[in-house]
Design an enzyme around this catalytic site. Sequence first.
Site, PDB file in Angstrom:
ATOM      1  N   ASP A   1      21.505 -53.996  18.604  1.00  0.00           N
ATOM      2  CA  ASP A   1      21.085 -54.880  19.693  1.00  0.00           C
ATOM      3  C   ASP A   1      21.963 -56.125  19.678  1.00  0.00           C
ATOM      4  OD1 ASP A   1      19.733 -56.569  21.413  1.00  0.00           O
ATOM      5  OD2 ASP A   1      18.122 -57.002  19.986  1.00  0.00           O
TER       6      ASP A   1
ATOM      7  N   ASP B   1      17.180 -58.998  22.255  1.00  0.00           N
ATOM      8  CA  ASP B   1      15.924 -58.689  22.961  1.00  0.00           C
ATOM      9  C   ASP B   1      15.142 -57.563  22.284  1.00  0.00           C
ATOM     10  OD1 ASP B   1      17.371 -56.441  23.590  1.00  0.00           O
ATOM     11  OD2 ASP B   1      17.152 -56.618  25.758  1.00  0.00           O
TER      12      ASP B   1
ATOM     13  N   ASP C   1      24.299 -38.121  28.258  1.00  0.00           N
ATOM     14  CA  ASP C   1      23.191 -37.175  28.348  1.00  0.00           C
ATOM     15  C   ASP C   1      22.898 -36.940  29.825  1.00  0.00           C
ATOM     16  OD1 ASP C   1      20.835 -35.746  27.517  1.00  0.00           O
ATOM     17  OD2 ASP C   1      20.765 -37.070  25.763  1.00  0.00           O
TER      18      ASP C   1
ATOM     19  N   ASP D   1      20.402 -31.859  29.047  1.00  0.00           N
ATOM     20  CA  ASP D   1      19.017 -31.864  28.585  1.00  0.00           C
ATOM     21  C   ASP D   1      18.244 -30.655  29.112  1.00  0.00           C
ATOM     22  OD1 ASP D   1      16.870 -33.592  27.307  1.00  0.00           O
ATOM     23  OD2 ASP D   1      16.006 -33.380  29.315  1.00  0.00           O
TER      24      ASP D   1
ATOM     25  N   GLU E   1      21.345 -28.402  25.573  1.00  0.00           N
ATOM     26  CA  GLU E   1      20.118 -28.481  24.777  1.00  0.00           C
ATOM     27  C   GLU E   1      19.223 -27.373  25.298  1.00  0.00           C
ATOM     28  OE1 GLU E   1      16.157 -30.763  23.533  1.00  0.00           O
ATOM     29  OE2 GLU E   1      16.768 -30.447  25.576  1.00  0.00           O
TER      30      GLU E   1
ATOM     31  N   ASP F   1      21.783 -51.848  22.699  1.00  0.00           N
ATOM     32  CA  ASP F   1      22.492 -51.895  23.975  1.00  0.00           C
ATOM     33  C   ASP F   1      23.952 -51.467  23.808  1.00  0.00           C
ATOM     34  OD1 ASP F   1      23.666 -54.220  22.821  1.00  0.00           O
ATOM     35  OD2 ASP F   1      21.944 -55.400  23.508  1.00  0.00           O
TER      36      ASP F   1
ATOM     37  N   HIS G   1      16.923 -37.027  17.929  1.00  0.00           N
ATOM     38  CA  HIS G   1      15.924 -38.036  18.290  1.00  0.00           C
ATOM     39  C   HIS G   1      14.562 -37.432  18.594  1.00  0.00           C
ATOM     40  CE1 HIS G   1      17.267 -36.233  21.933  1.00  0.00           C
ATOM     41  NE2 HIS G   1      16.308 -36.829  22.616  1.00  0.00           N
ATOM     42  N   ASP G   2      14.440 -36.113  18.540  1.00  0.00           N
ATOM     43  CA  ASP G   2      13.176 -35.452  18.869  1.00  0.00           C
ATOM     44  C   ASP G   2      12.458 -34.905  17.646  1.00  0.00           C
ATOM     45  OD1 ASP G   2      13.434 -35.811  21.614  1.00  0.00           O
ATOM     46  OD2 ASP G   2      14.464 -33.902  21.916  1.00  0.00           O
TER      47      ASP G   2
HETATM   48  O1  ISL Z   1       8.733 -31.753  22.448  1.00  0.00           O
HETATM   49  C1  ISL Z   1       9.461 -30.825  22.681  1.00  0.00           C
HETATM   50  C2  ISL Z   1       8.696 -29.812  23.185  1.00  0.00           C
HETATM   51  O2  ISL Z   1       7.353 -30.041  22.793  1.00  0.00           O
HETATM   52  C3  ISL Z   1      10.720 -31.266  22.180  1.00  0.00           C
HETATM   53  O3  ISL Z   1      11.190 -30.494  21.230  1.00  0.00           O
HETATM   54  C4  ISL Z   1      11.595 -31.700  23.294  1.00  0.00           C
HETATM   55  O4  ISL Z   1      10.832 -32.236  24.287  1.00  0.00           O
HETATM   56  C5  ISL Z   1      12.451 -30.619  23.872  1.00  0.00           C
HETATM   57  O5  ISL Z   1      13.339 -30.203  22.899  1.00  0.00           O
HETATM   58  C6  ISL Z   1      13.234 -31.166  25.057  1.00  0.00           C
HETATM   59  O6  ISL Z   1      13.890 -32.358  24.721  1.00  0.00           O
HETATM   60  C7  ISL Z   1      14.624 -33.059  25.651  1.00  0.00           C
HETATM   61  O7  ISL Z   1      13.980 -33.218  26.909  1.00  0.00           O
HETATM   62  C8  ISL Z   1      12.800 -34.005  26.939  1.00  0.00           C
HETATM   63  C9  ISL Z   1      12.963 -35.330  26.215  1.00  0.00           C
HETATM   64  O8  ISL Z   1      11.710 -35.908  26.026  1.00  0.00           O
HETATM   65  C10 ISL Z   1      13.645 -35.161  24.880  1.00  0.00           C
HETATM   66  O9  ISL Z   1      13.843 -36.407  24.265  1.00  0.00           O
HETATM   67  C11 ISL Z   1      14.924 -34.447  25.119  1.00  0.00           C
HETATM   68  O10 ISL Z   1      15.729 -34.337  23.984  1.00  0.00           O
HETATM   69  C12 ISL Z   1      12.494 -34.229  28.378  1.00  0.00           C
HETATM   70  O11 ISL Z   1      13.612 -34.747  29.041  1.00  0.00           O
END
Ligand code: ISL
Length: 684
Positions: free
Chosen positions: A107, A111, A184, A290, A375, A115, A446-447
């Site tokens: 950051d 804030d 992304d 995504d 993804e 960023d 990040h998930d």
């Molecule tokens: O939570 C999933 C399903 O229950 C996750 O593994 C994830 O949401 C899925 O892999 C899809 O992820 C991507 O799209 C989502 C977003 O929330 C995630 O951060 C992203 O990586 C919706 O855009």
Amino acid sequence: MALGDNPRICEVHAHPVGRDAIDKVLLQMGRSRHWVTNPLVSSLRLRTVARLAEPLVGPRFADALLELLADHPSVVTTGSSRTQGRSEDPWWRTAVFYQVYPRSFADSDGDGIGDLRGIIDHLDHLRDLGVDCLWLSPIFDSPNEDAGYDVRDYRAVMSEMGTLDDLDALIAGCHERGMRIILDLVVNHTSHEHAWFQAAIADPDGPYGDYYHLRPGRPGEDGTGPPPNNWTSFFGGSAWRWIPQARRWALHLFAEGQMDLNWENPAVRAEVADIVQWWRSRGIDGFRLDVINYISKRPGLPDGDEAIGALIGFPGIEHYFFGPRLHEYLHELRGAGFTRDDSDPPPTSTVRARRDDQSVGEPQPPDRVGVMVGETPGVGIEMGRLLSGAGREELDLVFNFDVLDGPGRIRWDDYRYDLAYLKDFLIEQQSRIGADDRVALFLDNHDNPRMLSKVLGPRDRDPVARSAVAKLLATIQLTLPGTPFLYQGQEIGAADQRFDSIDQLRDVESLNRHRELLADGLDAAGALAGVVPGARDHARVPMRWQPGPGHGFTTGVAWQPSVEESSGFTVEEQQDDPDSVLSFHRDLIRLRRQHTTLADGAVRFPDRRSRRWFGWVLADRDGRDEWLVELNLTDRRIRRPRHFVGRTEVELASLAGPGFHRPGVTRRGPWMGPYETVIARITH
Ligand code: ISL
């Protein structure tokens, strides 16, 4: 080859989608995938097995499976992208990718939110680490219901992260240092605040009405009746939301404000291609796409099978996770969005060549095709090959999520991940992909909670074990054939948080789940325990640059305040320590840059069956340059299986202190320390 109405199991298994579906069911049941190759089982008819398994898979499983199979090629025929020789190799084959979660990276203005300027300030860290390409999680303008995965404007930067000028400076800053940068692309859905959705609901019969999946209520209904089908959202409840203004239901597979786009509409596809081109001309080198495997939905959006829904956890999923027109859409987007025409004006900037000594050379000519990283949740090994096999001209790389949880486990379970499963999965994956195919190798993002913590459990605060496992995981990602995707913090051994209150979580998925668990009757402690193990916030806490308040992430109050305090696991503390996790990553990336066999050699796996030892030999094309990589998968000292290679010279090893292997050692003794990693050159 048409499969007919009641094929034998072996015929289903020979179909790429059938094989993945069977593997998925077995994994879910915690069964070995070899069960199905047993001659007795494989000669049975699908409907016979489905009938026997009906309590688990329900009465319509066979029909649903055959419908899915009919939509896709029955064999994976991948051409070679490398027939012209190695000069044709795309850059991403041997690149090291690094995922930045911008909100939590750095950051610059106090804030509390990371960023773009913050990323610019730390580009030297990434260059020194040896990163070839940054991937930024979403930075586009967004109301942030799902942390930027709900885009309001695809051509503007989220105000709290900076401006378009900042982004241009970041692109140039990467390119100047010899690094590429991808963004992304979240185009399965947009935010409900996107101008397209606003126009669609203002006039559902107008030109934008068909951009989304808008459905009228059934006669006489006003949104109180049942929604158009039984599909559920990944973030809880029905996947349909009633929009009173439009008197329509709108489909959202994720949060209520993430409205699914209708890819059947060619205008939508043209818009997406246009967005990609726009960013390509600004110097962006490609995109991570995504949930890109969800874009094609079965026409008519039929109800999902209840039993399959119960088995997988999401009713309706069989109608969109590998939809009928997926291949067509991806191929089209590749041509119309990602591929440059010779007549296109050159991008604003391109990456400079990076020399072996790390100095940079001239700007490179623009890549003809921007990289497409998919993804693809739910996609198995064979489906992944259909999407990203060499010569398929759909995606370049896909993430296979089966790596993340052990048999019969899901992300929300509180359990210890077994590294022997990881070994099995990786060997299986490596042995099934084509010679010219490439897979993305990832363990954190990040998930998900940190893999390190899933392996170690509460022992993840023991600095010795923590460092050793971090190095072991890095070795897997950086020396198995594939393209590594490191996630921020992995290079310093980042671990999970100790969340003890729901107030510490920020993620919409966790908060919705927590509310549902309470509504199901769990008490506060039970609901929290049902959320914390899988919470996405674990990996979203601020990056730890230095010890002390704010951890060098912010001078203000961080948006996600739960940063762990253990000492030794910040960039500053590890920077100059030759035995640190950070130095190990740096050394290993340097080594793979110096010795292409490590980044792109042919692999073989001796002693596949050992549950404790995992090793592989990498060789260059003429077999002259050979390397041995070996890992102790356990927290105990183990004996090496046997000395199956001749003399070796250790180049990198993970454990410090007397008795452990160090670079320069030629004799590997019979023992390996807990989680020890050794990378050695075979000298014969
Ligand atoms: O939570 C999933 C399903 O229950 C996750 O593994 C994830 O949401 C899925 O892999 C899809 O992820 C991507 O799209 C989502 C977003 O929330 C995630 O951060 C992203 O990586 C919706 O855009």
